[in-house]
Every structure is written in C-alpha cells, then in structure tokens.
Design a protein around this motif. Structure first.
Motif, PDB file in Angstrom:
ATOM      1  N   LEU A   1      13.380  11.999  13.207  1.00  0.00           N
ATOM      2  CA  LEU A   1      13.485  10.894  14.164  1.00  0.00           C
ATOM      3  C   LEU A   1      12.435  11.145  15.234  1.00  0.00           C
ATOM      4  O   LEU A   1      12.517  12.118  15.982  1.00  0.00           O
ATOM      5  CB  LEU A   1      14.894  10.841  14.755  1.00  0.00           C
ATOM      6  CG  LEU A   1      16.015  10.694  13.718  1.00  0.00           C
ATOM      7  CD1 LEU A   1      17.366  10.874  14.376  1.00  0.00           C
ATOM      8  CD2 LEU A   1      15.912   9.360  13.007  1.00  0.00           C
ATOM      9  N   PHE A   2      11.441  10.267  15.304  1.00  0.00           N
ATOM     10  CA  PHE A   2      10.255  10.529  16.116  1.00  0.00           C
ATOM     11  C   PHE A   2      10.065   9.447  17.162  1.00  0.00           C
ATOM     12  O   PHE A   2      10.150   8.260  16.863  1.00  0.00           O
ATOM     13  CB  PHE A   2       9.031  10.567  15.189  1.00  0.00           C
ATOM     14  CG  PHE A   2       7.749  10.909  15.872  1.00  0.00           C
ATOM     15  CD1 PHE A   2       7.466  12.218  16.211  1.00  0.00           C
ATOM     16  CD2 PHE A   2       6.820   9.925  16.165  1.00  0.00           C
ATOM     17  CE1 PHE A   2       6.278  12.542  16.839  1.00  0.00           C
ATOM     18  CE2 PHE A   2       5.632  10.244  16.791  1.00  0.00           C
ATOM     19  CZ  PHE A   2       5.354  11.547  17.126  1.00  0.00           C
ATOM     20  N   SER A   3       9.832   9.861  18.393  1.00  0.00           N
ATOM     21  CA  SER A   3       9.498   8.899  19.448  1.00  0.00           C
ATOM     22  C   SER A   3       8.352   9.458  20.271  1.00  0.00           C
ATOM     23  O   SER A   3       8.181  10.677  20.379  1.00  0.00           O
ATOM     24  CB  SER A   3      10.703   8.631  20.344  1.00  0.00           C
ATOM     25  OG  SER A   3      11.024   9.771  21.095  1.00  0.00           O
ATOM     26  N   VAL A   4       7.584   8.565  20.817  1.00  0.00           N
ATOM     27  CA  VAL A   4       6.474   8.951  21.678  1.00  0.00           C
ATOM     28  C   VAL A   4       6.779   8.404  23.060  1.00  0.00           C
ATOM     29  O   VAL A   4       6.907   7.206  23.246  1.00  0.00           O
ATOM     30  CB  VAL A   4       5.136   8.378  21.179  1.00  0.00           C
ATOM     31  CG1 VAL A   4       4.008   8.710  22.151  1.00  0.00           C
ATOM     32  CG2 VAL A   4       4.820   8.882  19.788  1.00  0.00           C
ATOM     33  N   ILE A   5       6.935   9.307  23.991  1.00  0.00           N
ATOM     34  CA  ILE A   5       7.154   8.918  25.377  1.00  0.00           C
ATOM     35  C   ILE A   5       6.077   9.611  26.191  1.00  0.00           C
ATOM     36  O   ILE A   5       5.966  10.839  26.172  1.00  0.00           O
ATOM     37  CB  ILE A   5       8.552   9.323  25.872  1.00  0.00           C
ATOM     38  CG1 ILE A   5       9.624   8.646  25.032  1.00  0.00           C
ATOM     39  CG2 ILE A   5       8.718   8.977  27.348  1.00  0.00           C
ATOM     40  CD1 ILE A   5      11.033   9.071  25.378  1.00  0.00           C
TER      41      ILE A   5
ATOM     42  N   ILE B   1      18.344   8.082  19.722  1.00  0.00           N
ATOM     43  CA  ILE B   1      18.191   9.152  18.732  1.00  0.00           C
ATOM     44  C   ILE B   1      19.538   9.798  18.427  1.00  0.00           C
ATOM     45  O   ILE B   1      19.851  10.077  17.268  1.00  0.00           O
ATOM     46  CB  ILE B   1      17.153  10.186  19.209  1.00  0.00           C
ATOM     47  CG1 ILE B   1      15.754   9.568  19.140  1.00  0.00           C
ATOM     48  CG2 ILE B   1      17.226  11.471  18.395  1.00  0.00           C
ATOM     49  CD1 ILE B   1      14.654  10.414  19.736  1.00  0.00           C
ATOM     50  N   ASN B   2      20.358   9.987  19.436  1.00  0.00           N
ATOM     51  CA  ASN B   2      21.698  10.557  19.205  1.00  0.00           C
ATOM     52  C   ASN B   2      22.550   9.628  18.350  1.00  0.00           C
ATOM     53  O   ASN B   2      23.274  10.092  17.464  1.00  0.00           O
ATOM     54  CB  ASN B   2      22.381  10.869  20.535  1.00  0.00           C
ATOM     55  CG  ASN B   2      21.756  12.064  21.225  1.00  0.00           C
ATOM     56  OD1 ASN B   2      21.137  12.910  20.590  1.00  0.00           O
ATOM     57  ND2 ASN B   2      21.905  12.124  22.533  1.00  0.00           N
ATOM     58  N   ARG B   3      22.467   8.314  18.592  1.00  0.00           N
ATOM     59  CA  ARG B   3      23.206   7.353  17.749  1.00  0.00           C
ATOM     60  C   ARG B   3      22.704   7.411  16.310  1.00  0.00           C
ATOM     61  O   ARG B   3      23.477   7.353  15.360  1.00  0.00           O
ATOM     62  CB  ARG B   3      23.066   5.930  18.294  1.00  0.00           C
ATOM     63  CG  ARG B   3      23.908   5.633  19.501  1.00  0.00           C
ATOM     64  CD  ARG B   3      23.952   4.141  19.825  1.00  0.00           C
ATOM     65  NE  ARG B   3      22.647   3.524  19.976  1.00  0.00           N
ATOM     66  CZ  ARG B   3      21.928   3.495  21.110  1.00  0.00           C
ATOM     67  NH1 ARG B   3      22.404   4.067  22.201  1.00  0.00           N
ATOM     68  NH2 ARG B   3      20.762   2.899  21.150  1.00  0.00           N
ATOM     69  N   ALA B   4      21.380   7.529  16.150  1.00  0.00           N
ATOM     70  CA  ALA B   4      20.797   7.614  14.812  1.00  0.00           C
ATOM     71  C   ALA B   4      21.285   8.863  14.090  1.00  0.00           C
ATOM     72  O   ALA B   4      21.625   8.809  12.897  1.00  0.00           O
ATOM     73  CB  ALA B   4      19.272   7.606  14.907  1.00  0.00           C
ATOM     74  N   LYS B   5      21.331   9.976  14.795  1.00  0.00           N
ATOM     75  CA  LYS B   5      21.832  11.219  14.186  1.00  0.00           C
ATOM     76  C   LYS B   5      23.282  11.057  13.750  1.00  0.00           C
ATOM     77  O   LYS B   5      23.654  11.486  12.650  1.00  0.00           O
ATOM     78  CB  LYS B   5      21.708  12.381  15.170  1.00  0.00           C
ATOM     79  CG  LYS B   5      20.289  12.843  15.382  1.00  0.00           C
ATOM     80  CD  LYS B   5      20.225  13.960  16.410  1.00  0.00           C
ATOM     81  CE  LYS B   5      18.794  14.423  16.639  1.00  0.00           C
ATOM     82  NZ  LYS B   5      18.704  15.488  17.644  1.00  0.00           N
ATOM     83  N   GLU B   6      24.103  10.442  14.589  1.00  0.00           N
ATOM     84  CA  GLU B   6      25.509  10.219  14.243  1.00  0.00           C
ATOM     85  C   GLU B   6      25.632   9.326  13.013  1.00  0.00           C
ATOM     86  O   GLU B   6      26.466   9.577  12.136  1.00  0.00           O
ATOM     87  CB  GLU B   6      26.265   9.609  15.431  1.00  0.00           C
ATOM     88  CG  GLU B   6      26.460  10.559  16.590  1.00  0.00           C
ATOM     89  CD  GLU B   6      27.240  11.809  16.213  1.00  0.00           C
ATOM     90  OE1 GLU B   6      28.223  11.711  15.460  1.00  0.00           O
ATOM     91  OE2 GLU B   6      26.844  12.899  16.673  1.00  0.00           O
ATOM     92  N   LEU B   7      24.802   8.297  12.934  1.00  0.00           N
ATOM     93  CA  LEU B   7      24.828   7.413  11.768  1.00  0.00           C
ATOM     94  C   LEU B   7      24.466   8.182  10.503  1.00  0.00           C
ATOM     95  O   LEU B   7      25.145   8.067   9.478  1.00  0.00           O
ATOM     96  CB  LEU B   7      23.873   6.233  11.971  1.00  0.00           C
ATOM     97  CG  LEU B   7      23.767   5.260  10.799  1.00  0.00           C
ATOM     98  CD1 LEU B   7      25.088   4.508  10.610  1.00  0.00           C
ATOM     99  CD2 LEU B   7      22.628   4.294  11.005  1.00  0.00           C
ATOM    100  N   LEU B   8      23.407   8.969  10.579  1.00  0.00           N
ATOM    101  CA  LEU B   8      22.993   9.750   9.409  1.00  0.00           C
ATOM    102  C   LEU B   8      24.079  10.742   9.000  1.00  0.00           C
ATOM    103  O   LEU B   8      24.352  10.914   7.802  1.00  0.00           O
ATOM    104  CB  LEU B   8      21.676  10.470   9.699  1.00  0.00           C
ATOM    105  CG  LEU B   8      20.458   9.546   9.820  1.00  0.00           C
ATOM    106  CD1 LEU B   8      19.293  10.279  10.457  1.00  0.00           C
ATOM    107  CD2 LEU B   8      20.077   8.985   8.463  1.00  0.00           C
ATOM    108  N   LEU B   9      24.699  11.378   9.969  1.00  0.00           N
ATOM    109  CA  LEU B   9      25.809  12.295   9.651  1.00  0.00           C
ATOM    110  C   LEU B   9      26.957  11.545   8.977  1.00  0.00           C
ATOM    111  O   LEU B   9      27.570  12.064   8.042  1.00  0.00           O
ATOM    112  CB  LEU B   9      26.300  12.990  10.920  1.00  0.00           C
ATOM    113  CG  LEU B   9      25.344  14.025  11.534  1.00  0.00           C
ATOM    114  CD1 LEU B   9      25.841  14.464  12.909  1.00  0.00           C
ATOM    115  CD2 LEU B   9      25.174  15.219  10.603  1.00  0.00           C
TER     116      LEU B   9
END
Length: 96
Positions: free
Chosen positions: A34-38, A78-86
C-alpha cells in the motif's frame, strides 16, 4: 508464483475500490504494498525566514494544519485497506 502488487493509496473512494478489487482478484499468497506519496512539508512548516512571502507567512499555520490532516487521512485510509485485506484472509506479513 507469488507477486508483489503495488496499490496507490490516498483517502479517495477509488483507492478503496482498488484495494477491494485486489483483495477479490488475487490469491492471498501475494504481497500487497500500500503506497502513498505525501510531500514532506515539515521543513516548510518550521521555517521562520524573512524571505517567506507575507501571504505565505500569514497562512503558514493553516497550510501546516492542512498538511497534517492530509497525512492523517491517508494513514487512516491505509489502515482501513489493511483491515479489508486481513478480512479477505491476507496474512499480515504480506501486507506492507
């Protein structure tokens, strides 16, 4: 053969849909990144230089607060995405 899948992240609905698509379409032996550019604006927010334009100086604290909020929103996404993948059975060690 296991793959490394890069998912661009921000706090948009489309990023969430991309994670959902990956979760449904690929096997759980692949690594998900999961990649973001800030942009790091910390130096600009701490800057107290006379060279700064008066307009920026007057809005500097607002700008920095917005940057902090943007970082917070992306982290939450990103945390929501991790939870979804889990929830789809992805091993925690394959989510980066």
């Amino acid at each position: 053969m296991a793959k490394k899948i890069l998912v661009a992240m921000d706090d948009s609905e489309n990023a969430g849909r991309a994670v959902d698509l990956v979760a449904k379409s690929f096997s759980t032996d692949n690594t998900i990144v999961l990649f973001s550019v800030i942009i790091d604006t910390a130096a600009l927010c701490k800057m107290d230089s006379p060279e700064l334009t008066p307009i920026f100086r007057s809005q500097q604290s607002t700008f920095c607060a917005l940057e902090d909020k943007k970082r917070e929103l992306v982290t939450e996404a990103i945390n929501r995405a991790k939870e979804l993948l889990l929830s789809y059975g992805w091993p925690k060690d394959l989510i980066q």
